[in-house]
Scaffold this motif. Structure first.
Motif, mmCIF file in Angstrom:
data_model
loop_
_atom_site.group_PDB
_atom_site.id
_atom_site.type_symbol
_atom_site.label_atom_id
_atom_site.label_comp_id
_atom_site.label_asym_id
_atom_site.label_seq_id
_atom_site.Cartn_x
_atom_site.Cartn_y
_atom_site.Cartn_z
ATOM 1 N N ALA A 183 -4.710 15.547 -46.055
ATOM 2 C CA ALA A 183 -4.175 14.304 -45.484
ATOM 3 C C ALA A 183 -3.747 13.580 -46.867
ATOM 4 O O ALA A 183 -2.976 12.632 -46.721
ATOM 5 C CB ALA A 183 -5.448 13.627 -45.082
ATOM 6 N N SER A 184 -4.131 13.655 -48.084
ATOM 7 C CA SER A 184 -3.729 13.000 -49.330
ATOM 8 C C SER A 184 -2.371 13.329 -49.637
ATOM 9 O O SER A 184 -1.566 12.500 -49.989
ATOM 10 C CB SER A 184 -4.640 13.130 -50.348
ATOM 11 N N TYR A 188 -2.510 12.726 -36.350
ATOM 12 C CA TYR A 188 -3.077 13.833 -37.196
ATOM 13 C C TYR A 188 -4.413 13.330 -37.781
ATOM 14 O O TYR A 188 -5.652 14.047 -37.496
ATOM 15 C CB TYR A 188 -2.238 14.134 -38.231
ATOM 16 N N LEU A 189 -4.509 12.115 -38.408
ATOM 17 C CA LEU A 189 -5.719 11.461 -38.719
ATOM 18 C C LEU A 189 -6.656 11.253 -37.503
ATOM 19 O O LEU A 189 -7.791 11.483 -37.879
ATOM 20 C CB LEU A 189 -5.593 10.058 -39.445
ATOM 21 N N ILE A 215 -11.139 5.885 -45.153
ATOM 22 C CA ILE A 215 -10.345 5.614 -46.484
ATOM 23 C C ILE A 215 -8.985 5.882 -46.542
ATOM 24 O O ILE A 215 -8.192 5.076 -46.989
ATOM 25 C CB ILE A 215 -11.159 6.284 -47.552
ATOM 26 N N ILE A 216 -8.745 7.108 -45.981
ATOM 27 C CA ILE A 216 -7.230 7.458 -46.130
ATOM 28 C C ILE A 216 -6.398 6.529 -45.171
ATOM 29 O O ILE A 216 -5.300 6.252 -45.393
ATOM 30 C CB ILE A 216 -7.141 8.986 -45.672
ATOM 31 N N ALA A 217 -6.917 6.508 -44.071
ATOM 32 C CA ALA A 217 -6.289 5.416 -43.057
ATOM 33 C C ALA A 217 -5.952 4.014 -43.359
ATOM 34 O O ALA A 217 -5.031 3.441 -43.068
ATOM 35 C CB ALA A 217 -7.295 5.350 -41.615
ATOM 36 N N THR A 218 -6.683 3.488 -44.439
ATOM 37 C CA THR A 218 -6.386 2.269 -44.928
ATOM 38 C C THR A 218 -5.036 2.225 -45.916
ATOM 39 O O THR A 218 -4.767 1.184 -46.488
ATOM 40 C CB THR A 218 -7.653 1.656 -45.971
ATOM 41 N N SER A 219 -4.601 3.372 -46.327
ATOM 42 C CA SER A 219 -3.918 3.557 -47.527
ATOM 43 C C SER A 219 -2.499 4.020 -47.042
ATOM 44 O O SER A 219 -1.351 4.236 -47.828
ATOM 45 C CB SER A 219 -4.302 4.605 -48.615
ATOM 46 N N VAL A 220 -2.192 4.276 -45.776
ATOM 47 C CA VAL A 220 -1.038 4.714 -45.155
ATOM 48 C C VAL A 220 -0.750 3.787 -43.802
ATOM 49 O O VAL A 220 -1.602 3.430 -43.215
ATOM 50 C CB VAL A 220 -0.943 6.110 -44.465
ATOM 51 N N VAL A 242 -6.915 5.567 -34.640
ATOM 52 C CA VAL A 242 -7.566 6.590 -35.506
ATOM 53 C C VAL A 242 -9.199 6.625 -35.412
ATOM 54 O O VAL A 242 -9.850 7.502 -35.438
ATOM 55 C CB VAL A 242 -6.885 6.398 -37.044
ATOM 56 N N MET A 243 -9.700 5.389 -35.677
ATOM 57 C CA MET A 243 -10.983 5.024 -35.828
ATOM 58 C C MET A 243 -11.724 5.083 -34.649
ATOM 59 O O MET A 243 -12.884 5.642 -34.550
ATOM 60 C CB MET A 243 -11.149 3.589 -36.743
#
Length: 339
Positions: free
Chosen positions: A134-135, A271-272, A284-289, A296-297
């Motif tokens: 994911a990153s 995907y997320l 955490i990842i979802a807040t950066s893209v 997602v959440m």
């Protein structure tokens, strides 16, 4: 240090002292360390869920239930196969394959008799693998990176919400331990936090140092319990665990493409949403893209709650089926093996 910062830290120390005194008074020596730490993690998970996530699930419940059932079924099947092939003992592989917040799965597994050390090994292997994929995806999309970690760690947290959240954690952990609810130190504060947060009655807020210490202590407790024998089992199982992990990641990627085509949602959000990593790491990842964060959440939250509700039943059923098949394959103790 400002007066507000000093007040927040003094409040945290006071809450810790009161919680310690209460737990010592009722004789919960094991809960003295781990109970409050798990309660803090439970409140963190509760803070990722808001009324928007639950509203999204209610509005599109057939889609959410279908995807949740498919992902949970695939994870359970892989866990059962790992148990069937004796990669890991008993229900350990079942719990280790469950998609959800990693710390919660480890605690739940321990409460229901699985080997928490090996469950942690499986779960965090999957989380690291999923987070890496994911990153890379996030970096390819130009995701922004967070600031200086030390600045984030030392940033002051709002006093009243922090104290209220810590109160939920402390009281919830006490109730869960006192009532001997399996994984109660995690689940009771989490349930209370989800309810209060979703209703808008409390904004779940925790100082970063509290979270760091909580994760560290839970990790130390699990890590220090490893023995040479446990490490040997984990080492032998690693290739097949990695194979199962990337099989699940590949399945999730294929499912996300189908989900994207059917719903029209962008592929990264899809995907997320179905990613088999932990709810907290995906958050955490979802807040950066640039993704559809409510979708997602909502998907991750529903799957996490489904695992909490169905995990013990699935683990017991799979472990029982494995034990039965093993017994049927073993020769009868009263007859020679060739008869």
């Amino acid at each position: 240090m400002s007066g507000r910062q000093a007040g927040a830290w003094l409040g945290l120390l006071a809450a810790s002292a009161v919680g310690t005194a209460i737990l010592e008074w009722i004789g919960l020596s094991a809960g003295l360390l781990l109970g409050p730490m798990l309660a803090v993690i439970g409140c963190l998970i509760a803070g990722t869920l808001d009324v928007g996530a639950f509203s999204r699930v209610m509005a599109e419940w057939p889609l959410f239930l279908g995807v949740t059932a498919v992902t949970l079924g695939a994870s359970s099947l892989l866990g059962y196969l790992l148990s069937r092939w004796q990669v890991l003992p008993g229900s350990t592989a079942i719990w280790g394959s469950m998609p959800g917040a990693a710390s919660a799965m480890v605690v739940m597994a321990d409460a229901f008799g699985a080997d928490a050390r090996l469950v942690a090994f499986m779960t965090y292997t999957r989380v690291v693998s999923v987070a890496a994929v994911a990153s890379i995806l996030a970096a390819a999309l130009g995701a922004h990176h967070g600031g200086d970690w030390l600045v984030t760690m030392l940033a002051p947290a709002p006093l009243i919400p922090s104290l209220a959240t810590l109160s939920v954690a402390g009281i919830g952990a006490l109730i869960g331990l006192k009532l001997r609810i399996p994984a109660g130190a995690l689940l009771v504060p989490m349930a209370a936090g989800i309810t209060l947060h979703a209703l808008g009655m409390l904004r779940m807020t925790l100082p970063e140092p509290v979270l760091a210490v909580s994760y560290a202590l839970v990790g130390w407790r699990i890590g220090l319990a490893f023995t040479r024998e446990t490490l040997a089992v984990a080492g032998r199982a690693l290739p097949r665990v990695l194979l199962a992990t990337f099989t699940l990641i590949g399945f999730s990627a294929a499912l996300s493409l189908v989900l994207s085509k059917v719903t029209g949602i962008d592929p990264v959000s899809a995907y997320l949403a179905v990613s088999p990593g932990g709810l907290d790491s995906v958050a955490i990842i979802a807040t950066s893209v640039p993704v559809d964060q409510p979708f997602v959440m909502a998907m991750q939250a529903l799957r996490f709650l489904a695992v909490l509700a169905l995990g013990p039943t699935l683990a017991r059923a799979a472990a029982g089926r494995f034990a039965k098949s093993t017994a049927e394959e073993s020769p009868s103790p009263t007859r020679p093996a060739g008869e």
